[in-house]
Design a protein around this motif. Structure first.
Motif: not given
Length: 343
Positions: A106-123
């Motif tokens: 739905d468009g470019p991710p927010t900085p918060a969503l980019r950070a969450l993505r890294e954390q979810v991938l690690a999780f």
């Protein structure tokens, strides 16, 4: 065996996920096991709440409880599969889709969503990688896990609720679409197609959700009030009847995980119209054998509906073949329980 099933809890939500987890517990109990369901409250936003939920689940050591510890833990959903146990089986329904296949949709991710993505991938790398065994509820879910995380999972199908209660009745000339009214289910695609269908087909949509008001406005804007009924929630008995008397069942979501609607239609001996990008339904719908697979465009969906209307006998034949395919698949809760609890 003492079995603890872990999943998430979204208050007042009712859908396939809730049926899945409760039916698994019932199947375990029917097989003679002592089973309980542990649900973790969950919300999709803001990102800080998702992060807190991950931390909470990773802190849960289910081998160290005040009472008797479970002998097996079966986890179904993010982030509940983050719990720890030496005999931890993950039967993956889906991951946190907003950071996987829906990321940037739905468009470019927010900085918060980019950070969450890294954390979810690690999780996920830690939690899913350490699981004693991994299953997925469809091939599509297993494919995503392999593509995004490099982890393998065995597809393990389960039957829809009330599978033995479905029946086939006389075709009353309408297309049926039962599902939550949410953007990914794409009820709007069917409404756009309905405007293009020249045959006197009617459309019945059941379910409720966040898109209810928008879809009602769409019905009115397209002038479909006499052909489309947004029925809302209905009883299971009414839903079984809607299936039984449909010309066909439309189920064209975007990249669905599994999708009970497909199997329910097959149980009712009704042809399924789905789309080339619908994910899970494509594991069961064979084009021009048990239903029709079309591009996710209004005209393509309209053309599929017109074909079935023009040859009602062929539509019934597709439905019968779908029912036979369901019976031949041998999907059962007995097999699910056996695979999940094998040593």
């Amino acid at each position: 065996m003492r079995v603890l099933v872990t999943a998430t809890h979204v208050p007042f939500a009712r859908g396939g996920a809730e049926a899945h987890m409760h039916n698994l517990v019932q199947a375990l109990r029917a097989a003679g096991h002592e089973a309980q369901l542990l649900r973790v409250p969950f919300t999709f936003a803001p990102e800080s709440v998702v992060q807190a939920a991950m931390a909470f689940c990773r802190a849960l050591d289910l081998d160290r409880l005040a009472g008797p510890a479970p002998e097996r833990v079966v986890s179904l959903q993010f982030p509940a599969y983050g719990v720890r146990h030496p005999r931890h089986v993950v039967w993956l329904m889906h991951q946190h889709r907003v950071v996987y296949e829906l990321y940037e949709r739905d468009g470019p991710p927010t900085p918060a969503l980019r950070a969450l993505r890294e954390q979810v991938l690690a999780f996920d790398a830690e939690a899913l990688g350490q699981a004693w065994r991994r299953f997925a509820n469809s091939r599509r879910v297993a494919q995503r896990l392999q593509a995004f995380n490099g982890l393998q999972a065995e597809p393990l199908y389960h039957p829809p609720p009330d599978a033995n209660r479905f029946f086939c009745g006389e075709d009353w000339g309408y297309v049926f679409f039962p599902s939550r009214l949410e953007a990914l289910k794409r009820q709007d695609l069917l409404l756009q197609a309905a405007q293009l269908v020249r045959a006197p087909v009617r459309f019945v949509l059941t379910g409720d959700g966040g898109q209810r008001q928008r879809l009602q406005q769409m019905v009115e804007a397209l002038g479909l009030q006499d052909r489309v009924w947004l029925r809302g929630r209905c009883s299971r008995e009414e839903q079984l009847a809607w299936y039984a008397h449909a010309l066909a069942v439309f189920f064209g979501p975007f990249d669905e995980d599994y999708g009970y609607v497909t199997l329910e239609a097959m149980c009712a001996a009704k042809p399924v119209i789905t789309c080339t990008d619908s994910g899970g339904p494509l594991e069961f719908v064979r084009h021009e054998e048990t239903g029709l697979v079309c591009e996710p465009h209004p005209q393509a969906v309209a053309d599929a509906i017109e074909r079935l209307w023009a040859d009602r006998g062929w539509a019934r034949s597709l439905g019968r073949q779908g029912r036979l395919a369901w019976e031949a698949a041998g999907i059962s809760w007995d097999r699910v329980v056996q695979r999940l609890l094998e040593d």
